[in-house]
Design a protein around this motif. Structure first.
Motif, PDB file in Angstrom:
ATOM      1  N   GLY A   6      44.822  46.125  31.285  1.00 52.39           N
ATOM      2  CA  GLY A   6      45.030  45.427  30.011  1.00 52.39           C
ATOM      3  C   GLY A   6      44.664  43.961  30.083  1.00 52.39           C
ATOM      4  O   GLY A   6      45.310  43.110  29.484  1.00 52.39           O
ATOM      5  N   PHE A  27      46.554  51.880  29.862  1.00 50.44           N
ATOM      6  CA  PHE A  27      47.609  51.772  30.877  1.00 50.44           C
ATOM      7  C   PHE A  27      47.443  50.474  31.663  1.00 50.44           C
ATOM      8  O   PHE A  27      46.387  50.225  32.236  1.00 50.44           O
ATOM      9  N   ARG A  30      51.155  45.847  34.795  1.00 45.56           N
ATOM     10  CA  ARG A  30      52.147  44.765  34.692  1.00 45.56           C
ATOM     11  C   ARG A  30      52.950  44.886  33.387  1.00 45.56           C
ATOM     12  O   ARG A  30      52.570  45.633  32.493  1.00 45.56           O
ATOM     13  N   HIS A  53      43.386  28.082  30.535  1.00 44.43           N
ATOM     14  CA  HIS A  53      42.085  28.708  30.259  1.00 44.43           C
ATOM     15  C   HIS A  53      41.440  27.986  29.087  1.00 44.43           C
ATOM     16  O   HIS A  53      42.117  27.648  28.121  1.00 44.43           O
ATOM     17  N   ALA A 267      40.404  46.047  43.134  1.00 44.08           N
ATOM     18  CA  ALA A 267      41.357  47.138  42.858  1.00 44.08           C
ATOM     19  C   ALA A 267      40.613  48.461  42.704  1.00 44.08           C
ATOM     20  O   ALA A 267      41.068  49.503  43.188  1.00 44.08           O
ATOM     21  N   ALA A 393      40.649  34.372  41.978  1.00 42.87           N
ATOM     22  CA  ALA A 393      40.634  34.047  40.542  1.00 42.87           C
ATOM     23  C   ALA A 393      39.422  34.650  39.850  1.00 42.87           C
ATOM     24  O   ALA A 393      39.522  35.188  38.754  1.00 42.87           O
ATOM     25  N   THR A 394      38.258  34.539  40.478  1.00 40.44           N
ATOM     26  CA  THR A 394      37.017  35.017  39.861  1.00 40.44           C
ATOM     27  C   THR A 394      36.142  35.617  40.960  1.00 40.44           C
ATOM     28  O   THR A 394      36.397  35.390  42.140  1.00 40.44           O
ATOM     29  N   ALA A 428      32.067  34.950  35.890  1.00 45.70           N
ATOM     30  CA  ALA A 428      33.435  35.444  35.682  1.00 45.70           C
ATOM     31  C   ALA A 428      34.162  34.535  34.703  1.00 45.70           C
ATOM     32  O   ALA A 428      34.701  33.492  35.086  1.00 45.70           O
ATOM     33  N   ALA A 433      34.241  38.889  30.437  1.00 44.02           N
ATOM     34  CA  ALA A 433      35.146  40.046  30.379  1.00 44.02           C
ATOM     35  C   ALA A 433      35.025  40.755  29.032  1.00 44.02           C
ATOM     36  O   ALA A 433      34.921  41.983  28.962  1.00 44.02           O
TER      37      ALA A 433
HETATM   38  C1  LIG Z   1      43.393  30.644  37.594  1.00 40.32           C
HETATM   39  C2  LIG Z   1      42.295  31.111  36.688  1.00 40.32           C
HETATM   40  C3  LIG Z   1      41.709  30.231  35.784  1.00 40.32           C
HETATM   41  C4  LIG Z   1      40.667  30.677  34.960  1.00 40.32           C
HETATM   42  N1  LIG Z   1      40.139  29.843  34.022  1.00 40.32           N
HETATM   43  C5  LIG Z   1      39.243  30.323  33.138  1.00 40.32           C
HETATM   44  C6  LIG Z   1      38.802  29.528  32.058  1.00 40.32           C
HETATM   45  O1  LIG Z   1      39.231  28.384  31.870  1.00 40.32           O
HETATM   46  N2  LIG Z   1      37.887  30.053  31.191  1.00 40.32           N
HETATM   47  C7  LIG Z   1      37.404  31.323  31.339  1.00 40.32           C
HETATM   48  O2  LIG Z   1      36.589  31.766  30.510  1.00 40.32           O
HETATM   49  N3  LIG Z   1      37.820  32.116  32.361  1.00 40.32           N
HETATM   50  C8  LIG Z   1      38.725  31.647  33.246  1.00 40.32           C
HETATM   51  N4  LIG Z   1      39.179  32.447  34.253  1.00 40.32           N
HETATM   52  C9  LIG Z   1      38.559  33.774  34.429  1.00 40.32           C
HETATM   53  C10 LIG Z   1      39.156  34.799  33.455  1.00 40.32           C
HETATM   54  O3  LIG Z   1      40.559  34.771  33.511  1.00 40.32           O
HETATM   55  C11 LIG Z   1      38.668  36.187  33.838  1.00 40.32           C
HETATM   56  O4  LIG Z   1      37.261  36.175  33.933  1.00 40.32           O
HETATM   57  C12 LIG Z   1      39.068  37.261  32.848  1.00 40.32           C
HETATM   58  O5  LIG Z   1      40.389  37.094  32.391  1.00 40.32           O
HETATM   59  C13 LIG Z   1      38.906  38.606  33.530  1.00 40.32           C
HETATM   60  O6  LIG Z   1      39.319  39.644  32.669  1.00 40.32           O
HETATM   61  P1  LIG Z   1      39.214  41.148  33.160  1.00 40.32           P
HETATM   62  O7  LIG Z   1      39.788  41.980  32.097  1.00 40.32           O
HETATM   63  O8  LIG Z   1      37.833  41.424  33.625  1.00 40.32           O
HETATM   64  O9  LIG Z   1      40.126  41.252  34.481  1.00 40.32           O
HETATM   65  P2  LIG Z   1      41.699  41.035  34.655  1.00 40.32           P
HETATM   66  O10 LIG Z   1      42.153  39.945  33.768  1.00 40.32           O
HETATM   67  O11 LIG Z   1      41.945  40.874  36.100  1.00 40.32           O
HETATM   68  O12 LIG Z   1      42.343  42.380  34.127  1.00 40.32           O
HETATM   69  C14 LIG Z   1      42.503  43.520  34.942  1.00 40.32           C
HETATM   70  C15 LIG Z   1      43.816  44.190  34.562  1.00 40.32           C
HETATM   71  O13 LIG Z   1      43.921  45.414  35.281  1.00 40.32           O
HETATM   72  C16 LIG Z   1      45.267  45.578  35.665  1.00 40.32           C
HETATM   73  N5  LIG Z   1      45.292  46.528  36.779  1.00 40.32           N
HETATM   74  C17 LIG Z   1      44.794  46.359  38.026  1.00 40.32           C
HETATM   75  N6  LIG Z   1      44.973  47.469  38.752  1.00 40.32           N
HETATM   76  C18 LIG Z   1      45.592  48.375  37.941  1.00 40.32           C
HETATM   77  C19 LIG Z   1      46.033  49.705  38.116  1.00 40.32           C
HETATM   78  N7  LIG Z   1      45.894  50.343  39.284  1.00 40.32           N
HETATM   79  N8  LIG Z   1      46.641  50.338  37.067  1.00 40.32           N
HETATM   80  C20 LIG Z   1      46.798  49.715  35.860  1.00 40.32           C
HETATM   81  N9  LIG Z   1      46.394  48.435  35.653  1.00 40.32           N
HETATM   82  C21 LIG Z   1      45.789  47.786  36.680  1.00 40.32           C
HETATM   83  C22 LIG Z   1      45.685  44.163  36.051  1.00 40.32           C
HETATM   84  O14 LIG Z   1      47.094  44.030  36.085  1.00 40.32           O
HETATM   85  C23 LIG Z   1      45.031  43.360  34.941  1.00 40.32           C
HETATM   86  O15 LIG Z   1      45.874  43.219  33.826  1.00 40.32           O
HETATM   87  C24 LIG Z   1      40.205  32.021  35.086  1.00 40.32           C
HETATM   88  C25 LIG Z   1      40.801  32.893  35.991  1.00 40.32           C
HETATM   89  C26 LIG Z   1      41.846  32.454  36.760  1.00 40.32           C
HETATM   90  C27 LIG Z   1      42.523  33.430  37.690  1.00 40.32           C
END
Ligand SMILES: Cc1cc2nc3c(=O)[nH]c(=O)nc-3n(C[C@H](O)[C@H](O)[C@H](O)COP(=O)(O)OP(=O)(O)OC[C@H]3O[C@@H](n4cnc5c(N)ncnc54)[C@H](O)[C@@H]3O)c2cc1C
Length: 478
Positions: A6, A27, A30, A53, A267, A393-394, A428, A433
């Motif tokens: 999510g 699903f 967290r 962010h 993961a 983080a990325t 990233a 995303a």
């Molecule tokens: C500290 C930090 C600062 C950042 N700053 C910026 C910014 O300023 N601007 C910007 O554009 N981007 C920023 N980013 C990057 C941005 O947050 C990410 O690129 C983006 O949120 C990634 O989204 P995602 O859905 O690909 O992955 P994620 O956000 O990692 O989502 C994956 C989800 O899968 C869930 N999950 C994992 N394994 C399982 C499982 N087995 N079963 C069920 N659920 C599971 C996790 O709990 C999570 O909710 C930052 C990132 C961090 C960490």
């Protein structure tokens, strides 16, 4: 269909597919949505973002997503970026009256932290990006070249690299210049600073990050789907050598017509059985994608110490300071901020050197820098502080990383992927995303024989760039 994860990728996919008539079951392991771009409540009741962010005007898909889920009015855009060097000199970037690509020329010319020689070297490199429309020939070199190498070939001064290119790019890409593929770095300048006069505008949430996703659950549920929190997927069910479902705790299983894994690549690598990695080479290389850290430092002062909504520090470990009190001031969230005090959030990207440091040492270092930059903080009492280190983080945008990023549709029937790390062309980011979420929805609908488009185009070039590109296109056509 089932979405696992999510974060923004899973939410964007879920909302797009629900909108296309699919019953989406999402699903998330967290107890809250948003993945890395989320917030939570500390034991003392304080709402904190996992890390500050920000978005940029050129992030057209993220903007579309916020609009779809009713969160667009929770992002405030700023057209002035303020920089402060260690001698207290200020510089700012703000669009003037000139059209693109000259809209930032006025503020750049007056930018005190850089000398004339630095500015001329930067202007030459910018001209190269302009002439090649963000695609200089070296980007095709096998394995890619680093941003630092590209800048050296353009004869950039040391100060131009440290006080300009590094400042912008380490924050935008979360990696040092020598470990960044020049393709990503140049793209930032082409899309955000040169091709369009609004691409550089910075969007900052005015509510805690988790509040941005309330509308996602509603959108999915409104169309008969469900969002299940605290539901970690533990593995894949394989029957007769075929992918047949997902497994949860206590032997619970779920099946669907299609599955979107929107979890981080680290993961996914743990969840996928070896046989599946062997059946699609794109799944066999997930461990080649490296990760980079970001550290967030949160300070609560007994009184206001800063007027600006945010500022970038030059020559310091601390890269950004965000004035959370001011940013949240007009929101209707439930965040708890002592009315007389001030809450600041500091960000340090590519913070490899801080990972092993004790938290108190990081607090002392950042507090010293902050008091150097903001005179009002020198007499203020630091009421409390917290440090959040995100080691992964990325994904690291290192040269050539794109060859390891899989497409959203895999060779395994019914298995689809989303996540900032999949093949989106973007680094990233939240935009990356959401793009992956839209791309996976498009791939899934295509394979189901009902194609639909979600991906939004980039910002249209404007100003002289639009005229110039128009003339080039006419010349090519005739
Ligand atoms: C500290 C930090 C600062 C950042 N700053 C910026 C910014 O300023 N601007 C910007 O554009 N981007 C920023 N980013 C990057 C941005 O947050 C990410 O690129 C983006 O949120 C990634 O989204 P995602 O859905 O690909 O992955 P994620 O956000 O990692 O989502 C994956 C989800 O899968 C869930 N999950 C994992 N394994 C399982 C499982 N087995 N079963 C069920 N659920 C599971 C996790 O709990 C999570 O909710 C930052 C990132 C961090 C960490």
């Amino acid at each position: 269909m089932i979405v696992i994860g999510g974060g923004l990728a899973g939410l964007a996919a879920g909302v797009a597919l629900a909108d296309s008539g699919w019953r989406v079951r999402l699903f998330e392991q967290r107890p809250f949505l948003g993945g890395r771009a989320t917030s939570y409540v500390l034991p003392d009741g304080e709402h904190v973002d996992n890390c500050q962010h920000v978005t940029l005007g050129c992030c057209t898909n993220l903007e579309d997503f916020y609009r779809r889920v009713g969160a667009a009015d929770k992002i405030k855009f700023f057209d002035r970026l303020l920089f402060l060097d260690s001698q207290g000199r200020r510089g700012e970037m703000r669009a003037g009256y000139l059209p693109a690509p000259f809209h930032l020329t006025g503020s750049f010319a007056a930018f005190a932290p850089l000398s004339l020689q630095d500015k001329l070297s930067i202007a030459r490199a910018m001209l190269d990006i302009l002439q090649t429309q963000g695609k200089p020939a070296e980007l095709q070199e096998k394995g890619g070249i680093s941003m630092l190498e590209w800048l050296r070939r353009r004869g950039q001064t040391r100060r131009a690299i440290e006080r300009f290119w590094r400042v912008v790019l380490v924050s935008a890409l979360d990696e040092e210049l020598d470990r960044t593929d020049a393709r990503f770095g140049i793209d930032v300048f082409w899309k955000a600073f040169l091709s369009n006069s609004t691409g550089y505008r910075m969007g900052v949430p005015v509510v805690p990050l988790a509040n941005l996703y309330d509308g996602c659950k509603l959108e999915i549920e409104r169309r008969g789907g469900e969002v299940v929190l605290r539901a970690p997927v533990r593995g894949l069910k394989i029957e007769n050598g075929e992918f047949a479902g997902i497994r949860f705790d206590e032997s619970r299983e779920e099946t669907a017509d299609a599955y979107v894994f929107a979890v981080p690549h680290t993961a996914l690598a743990e969840l996928l059985p070896q046989s599946m990695k062997q059946s699609d080479p794109a799944l066999a290389n997930l461990d080649k994608i490296k990760v980079a850290p970001i550290t967030g430092v949160h300070f609560w002062f007994d009184r206001p110490v800063m007027d600006e909504p945010f500022v970038t520090l030059l020559d310091a470990t601390t890269q950004w300071i965000f004035n959370k009190t001011a940013l949240f001031a007009n929101s209707h969230g439930k965040e708890k901020i002592a009315p007389a005090g001030q809450y600041l959030q500091l960000v340090i990207s590519a913070s490899y050197h801080l990972l092993q440091k004790p938290r108190q040492e990081i607090i002392d270092l950042c507090l010293g820098e902050l008091r150097g930059a903001l005179p009002a903080a020198r007499d203020a009492e630091l009421v409390k502080a917290t440090v959040i280190k995100e080691a992964a983080a990325t994904f690291s945008p290192e040269p050539g990383v794109d060859r390891w990023r899989p497409k959203q549709q895999t060779a395994v029937p019914r298995l689809f992927l989303a996540g900032d790390w999949t093949d989106t062309g973007w680094p990233a980011t939240m935009e990356g995303a959401v793009r992956s979420g839209y791309l996976v929805a498009e791939a899934l609908l295509r394979s189901a024989g009902a194609p639909r488009r979600f991906l939004q185009p980039d910002l249209e070039p404007d100003g002289f760039i639009a005229m110039w590109l128009g003339r080039l296109n006419t010349a090519t056509a005739s």
